[in-house]
Write a protein that holds these residues in place. Sequence first.
Motif, short mmCIF file in Angstrom:
data_model
loop_
_atom_site.label_atom_id
_atom_site.label_comp_id
_atom_site.label_asym_id
_atom_site.label_seq_id
_atom_site.Cartn_x
_atom_site.Cartn_y
_atom_site.Cartn_z
N SER A 71 -10.22 7.68 0.18
CA SER A 71 -9.56 8.37 -0.92
C SER A 71 -10.08 9.79 -1.08
CB SER A 71 -9.76 7.58 -2.22
OG SER A 71 -9.16 8.25 -3.30
N MET A 126 0.01 10.73 6.68
CA MET A 126 0.41 9.39 7.11
C MET A 126 0.68 9.35 8.62
SD MET A 126 2.80 7.96 3.99
CE MET A 126 3.88 9.37 3.90
N LEU A 162 -1.16 4.52 1.91
CA LEU A 162 -1.69 5.80 1.46
C LEU A 162 -1.91 5.82 -0.05
CD1 LEU A 162 -2.34 8.85 2.12
CD2 LEU A 162 0.00 9.31 1.43
N TYR A 163 -0.88 5.41 -0.81
CA TYR A 163 -0.99 5.53 -2.26
C TYR A 163 -1.85 4.43 -2.87
CZ TYR A 163 2.24 9.27 -1.60
OH TYR A 163 2.80 10.45 -1.16
N GLU A 198 3.35 4.56 3.72
CA GLU A 198 3.32 5.14 2.38
C GLU A 198 2.60 4.23 1.39
OE1 GLU A 198 6.90 5.44 -0.48
OE2 GLU A 198 6.94 7.31 0.65
N ASP A 228 1.59 14.85 2.37
CA ASP A 228 1.33 13.43 2.54
C ASP A 228 1.97 12.87 3.81
OD1 ASP A 228 -0.05 13.57 0.21
OD2 ASP A 228 1.41 12.49 -1.01
N ILE A 269 -8.64 11.96 1.74
CA ILE A 269 -7.23 12.29 1.51
C ILE A 269 -7.12 13.42 0.49
CG2 ILE A 269 -5.07 11.44 0.52
CD1 ILE A 269 -5.69 8.74 1.86
N ILE A 292 -8.31 7.54 9.07
CA ILE A 292 -8.10 8.52 8.01
C ILE A 292 -9.20 9.58 8.04
CG2 ILE A 292 -8.10 8.84 5.50
CD1 ILE A 292 -6.81 6.04 5.31
#
Length: 281
Positions: free
Chosen positions: A57, A74, A84-85, A81, A70, A60, A102
């Motif tokens: 996190s 990804m 990611l969120y 998606e 974004d 990102i 990541i």
Amino acid sequence: MGRPAIPAEAFEHGDARRYRRGCRCRSCIDAVTAEVRRGRYLRATGRGQMTTTERASRHIERLRTAGMPDKEIMADALIGEDVLYRIVRQEGEIRRTTEARILAVKPRPTELPGCGSHIPGLGTTRRLRALAADGWPAAELGRRCGKHKQFIVYLQNQTNPLSVRRWVADYVADLHRQLDGLKPEAHGVPAHIAQRTRAKAAAKGWTGTAWWDCADFDDPDFKPVTQDATPRRAIVAENARWLMRTSGLDREQAAARIGVSKSYVDHAFRDHPQYAVEVAA
């Protein structure tokens, strides 16, 4: 319906994920064997193959700060998606291999000026609220600027927007320029969704783009009139027509006299054609 499964061809030979999608070449067999052995080792040492989302996190957030959309994050990390969120919200756990992909993503060069700096966020929030009042749903706004709808909703509902990243403000300002004055129903948004979005915005007291000039969004002292009054564009259109007919000014000169941009006068005449002057430049 969930998102389509990622095909084996999306991964290189020697990737365990390609093996799990049907490839049985020697390099893929070796990769999945190594993954199984590593999993056994991690479990034996009390760690396991799962980890928290905290480090991913934070990374990102660094990529976003550098101006990386974004969708690119990804694509480079080979995650969906939803993953990611979930990571951004720091919910649950992720595989260590996902975390490693990541963390391996590097920010790409960006041409956005000062993309990592902060600027006042009032204009960004106001622009998104005005588009919602015009009927543009958060999902469509997010799709058009490469963000998730929850990110748009978060910005729209800031009660005291202190600051936003410069690249966020630039994306939103550009989106507003593209959609200012357009009807969502004429550009792919179902009529019932546009109407529902307008109703929700009206209930919150948000005013549409017709009530604003570009400079007004960033002016903390400007307060748009209520929906019960005459829209600002109607007033501008009427004043511009009077100046053009009585003083012989063109649109650009009339706009300067009123204190708005020429494009604002163009939009005002388009929205209120009863005031338009046919001979205007």
